[in-house]
Scaffold this active site. Structure first.
Site, mmCIF file in Angstrom:
data_model
loop_
_atom_site.group_PDB
_atom_site.id
_atom_site.type_symbol
_atom_site.label_atom_id
_atom_site.label_comp_id
_atom_site.label_asym_id
_atom_site.label_seq_id
_atom_site.Cartn_x
_atom_site.Cartn_y
_atom_site.Cartn_z
ATOM 1 C CG ASP A 133 0.229 -4.137 2.822
ATOM 2 O OD1 ASP A 133 0.755 -3.589 1.935
ATOM 3 O OD2 ASP A 133 -0.507 -3.388 3.423
ATOM 4 C CB SER B 237 2.627 1.818 6.270
ATOM 5 O OG SER B 237 1.545 1.786 6.816
ATOM 6 C CG HIS C 11 -0.441 0.098 2.427
ATOM 7 N ND1 HIS C 11 -0.253 -0.688 3.526
ATOM 8 C CD2 HIS C 11 -0.461 1.548 3.230
ATOM 9 C CE1 HIS C 11 -0.127 -0.321 4.616
ATOM 10 N NE2 HIS C 11 -0.056 1.202 4.399
HETATM 11 N N1 ARG Z 1 -4.577 0.293 7.431
HETATM 12 C C1 ARG Z 1 -3.145 0.339 6.865
HETATM 13 C C2 ARG Z 1 -2.452 1.639 7.141
HETATM 14 O O1 ARG Z 1 -3.100 2.657 7.369
HETATM 15 C C3 ARG Z 1 -3.470 0.627 5.244
HETATM 16 C C4 ARG Z 1 -3.927 -0.728 4.603
HETATM 17 C C5 ARG Z 1 -4.270 -0.542 3.208
HETATM 18 N N2 ARG Z 1 -5.080 -1.847 2.741
HETATM 19 C C6 ARG Z 1 -6.159 -1.422 2.504
HETATM 20 N N3 ARG Z 1 -7.343 -2.563 2.366
HETATM 21 N N4 ARG Z 1 -6.926 -0.124 2.497
HETATM 22 O O2 ARG Z 1 -1.409 1.634 6.999
#
Ligand code: ARG
Length: 720
Positions: free
Chosen positions: A219, A655, A84
């Site tokens: 991811d 992330s 992501h």
């Molecule tokens: N919740 C994750 C973060 O903020 C991002 C994940 C991205 N994946 C998704 N399905 N939107 O780091």
């Protein structure tokens, strides 16, 4: 009685780092927490964690793009980060014919790597500049301090900059401005895409599983830093070579157990752990629900078009993911803050603070002053969210509103035609970028719906004067959705922003009255100016005062607890931090126990052929059913470990961060937080907070078995 004791304990511990809470400054690790890290299982020396003179772990960590973390995993500048985080670059490199977002991509040799517009930043050094900043601020009122901040910072950072070697510096206020720390970075700008799994793997579970455990997402994505032969940052060039890093992380495929040590280096974007009860109330009552409400509808309208057409999907994917991510976050944050009773806890703490502050002129009025500024700003808060998340949630309206800057130049007395041309050319360049991402079908609906929501939900005296009366006169009843649909259709049909020949005409004969008469500009600018002329100064005053009170409040909290103050960590602000803790299972609610890992079995359980969120490449399902896991298998589980959880304290910005074992090896990549602790920006819950990570063995399995890119595996230093 029991309840009472519990609440006293809660008050005392409210601002004390407990258990695995803490986003520690790397240069203070040795002094503040090293002993505890060793107790938890760390086997490295202080110097290996962070050193100014020798290479240390910090040299393998980087800021990836605008808001993520990445780590170096080979002596040839190979970067691991999240899927992501690489998402926009992967989507940008894709076309409907060569759809790397959908199908994945691997470079089987360096000449197949794809150039990007990304940059990465390595931390060169950290310097405490509190004295210099305070010296420059001496004698200034708070407002003057705020106005002069950029100027003061620049004087100091300029001295640390070295453009030739790509060095630049940023100053971060810590502890709400009670301390100032400068980080010096080296920025590299030739970054190439090396690999990414298919989106079905990299975003497996989509928004349904986002922010949730148990999780099964691959991811990750892979990039490489290039530099000149001398190792200097440079623009993309065929002559550049892979960067030889000061340090890179060995990759452990040994596996780990529940309870094992885990630490995370990275760039947490923002927390507000010293937020007041007033701030929480505003957030939970007004800001979060307004944002969620507006994003709900925008997402629905985008999704409707994305599932119909792969080209639209590619165009909107990255922006959709970003909007959806924080739509779910803020909804969950409100729910968890309520569940934990954080508002009430903060209120109780403020009562304690007031008792302590009695007779201390610097502190005795703080709570009262907070109350006053929140009372003054609250009536406008919803309108502000409706502007940014509603009106400007239409991409056309947002682009049109951005042309206010062009208008200002065009109507400036005595402006030269050269200056106008320069501004028009800049607008033409940003229009091109806007058009590349624009989907008219969803946007026109978003514009209609959000304009009506603002009308219905926002106090009439905060509407731009005459705007809705104009729509009523031309299109009819404002309670009727078709009124707004007809109006928005007309805006889209007539605006020069979406019309090549009209825009070309405007560029040849730039005329402010033509811009002002444009229906999209008229709409965006009207709402923006309504805010800028009547409310922006109120907001700035509110924010400035909030910052002033915050600085005193936090100073007071530290004076009130001098022993605890030594073990305090500053709020996250996208400066490098380290969190340490353990791999650990948890119980989300009564009678439910979550394991610390998920495995291939769960992927097969969740798999739904053809689904938007839970589909997978057929090859993956075959290999998983055959249990073809090679050296990546987890012997204890007799399966492939996919994701795992730790007690680390991280937040957005982290992330892509490396999860590192006690010996300094990479065991996974952090990519998410769990739903039960989504209040973590404001309050860390020591029982429920978990960081969700992708196991590096799953990453390698995807690269190797699914992608066939053994060239990448061969570059790594595997610890078996
Ligand atoms: N919740 C994750 C973060 O903020 C991002 C994940 C991205 N994946 C998704 N399905 N939107 O780091």
């Amino acid at each position: 009685m029991k309840k009472f004791i519990v609440s006293i304990v809660m008050i005392c511990s409210l601002f004390k780092a407990s258990a695995d809470e803490g986003m520690w400054l790397p240069m203070l690790l040795g002094e503040q927490v090293y002993a505890d890290m060793v107790k938890k299982g760390l086997k490295l020396t202080k110097e290996q964690l962070y050193s100014i003179n020798k290479s240390s772990l910090k040299d393998a960590i980087l800021i990836f793009g605008g808001g993520c973390t990445g780590e170096i995993v080979s002596n040839q500048g190979l970067i691991f980060t999240n899927h992501h985080c690489g998402y926009a670059a992967i989507a940008g490199a894709s076309t409907v014919e060569h759809n790397y977002l959908k199908d994945g991509f691997y470079a089987y040799s360096k000449d197949q790597e794809i150039k990007s517009t990304l940059t990465v930043q390595f931390l060169d050094r950290i310097v405490d500049v509190t004295k210099e900043v305070e010296e420059a601020f001496k004698g200034l009122s708070w407002t003057d301090r705020m106005n002069k901040t950029a100027e003061v910072y620049k004087l100091i950072t300029d001295k640390a900059e070295d453009k030739d070697n790509g060095l630049s510096a940023r100053i971060y206020p810590m502890f709400k401005g009670n301390q100032f720390i400068m980080y010096v970075y080296k920025t590299y700008r030739d970054i190439r895409l090396v690999g990414a799994p298919p989106e079905s793997v990299g975003k497996f579970g989509g928004d349904t599983d986002n922010w949730e455990w148990p999780r099964h997402t691959g991811d990750f994505s892979i990039f490489r830093v290039y530099a000149t032969k001398e190792g200097k940052p440079a623009d993309f060039s065929k002559d550049n070579t892979p960067l030889q890093p000061k340090h890179y992380l060995p990759v452990s495929i040994k596996g780990f157990k529940n309870g094992d040590f885990a630490m995370i280096y990275g760039y947490p974007g923002g927390t507000n752990r010293y937020e007041t009860s007033f701030g929480i109330k505003l957030k939970v009552d007004i800001e979060n629900p307004s944002l969620v409400n507006l994003r709900d509808i925008r997402l629905k309208l985008m999704y409707e078009e994305m599932i119909k057409d792969p080209a639209v999907k590619l165009k909107l994917a990255s922006s959709y993911a970003g909007i959806a991510n924080y739509w779910k976050f803020f909804d969950g944050e409100s729910k968890q803050l309520k569940k934990f009773g954080t508002y009430e806890q903060k209120q109780q703490y403020e009562v304690e603070f007031l008792k302590w502050a009695k007779g201390k002129p610097d502190y005795v009025n703080l709570v009262e002053e907070y109350s006053k500024i929140y009372t003054a700003w609250t009536p406008y808060s919803k309108m502000r969210t409706y502007l940014s998340e509603g009106i400007l949630g239409s991409p056309l309206a947002a682009f049109a509103a951005s042309l206010v800057a062009l208008e200002a130049i065009m109507v400036k007395p005595g402006v030269s035609s050269a200056e106008i041309k320069k501004a028009v050319d800049a607008a033409t360049a940003s229009r091109k970028i806007f058009l590349a991402g624009e989907d008219r079908v969803s946007d026109v609906k978003i514009m209609a719906v959000t304009a009506q929501m603002y009308y219905t939900d926002i106090n009439k005296n905060q509407h731009p004067i005459g705007f809705y009366e104009g729509i009523k006169a031309a299109y009819g009843d404002l309670k009727d959705a078709t009124t707004f649909t007809n109006w928005a259709n007309n805006v889209f049909a007539k605006t020069m922003i979406l019309d090549e020949s009209k825009w070309a005409n405007f560029v040849t004969h730039p005329d402010a009255t033509v811009l002002q008469a444009d229906p999209a500009f008229d709409y965006g600018a009207e709402f923006l100016k309504n805010y800028n002329t009547k409310y922006a100064s109120l907001y700035t005053a509110f924010m400035n005062k909030n910052a002033e009170l915050g600085k005193s409040y936090l100073k007071g909290i530290m004076e009130m607890n001098p022993a605890a103050a030594k073990k305090m960590y500053p709020d996250a602000n996208f400066s490098m931090r380290v969190s340490y803790g353990n791999v650990k299972s948890y119980s989300p609610r009564d009678a439910v126990q979550y394991d610390y890992v998920t495995t291939g079995r769960g992927i097969i359980e969740k798999y739904k052929a053809g689904d938007y969120e839970f589909d997978l490449p057929s090859k993956q399902i075959e290999l998983m059913k055959k249990k073809d896991f090679g050296q990546y298998i987890d012997k204890a589980k007799n399966d492939l470990v996919v994701n795992f959880i730790t007690t680390n304290d991280i937040t957005g910005g982290n992330s892509g961060s490396p999860v590192i074992d006690g010996s300094g090896n990479l065991i996974g990549l952090a990519f998410d937080g769990n739903y039960e602790a989504l209040s973590h920006k404001i309050a860390f819950d020591k029982d429920l907070n978990r960081t969700i990570c992708v196991d590096v063995r799953y990453v390698l399995w995807c690269i190797d078995k699914l992608g066939g890119a053994s060239n990448i595996i061969n570059e790594l230093k595997l610890v078996k």
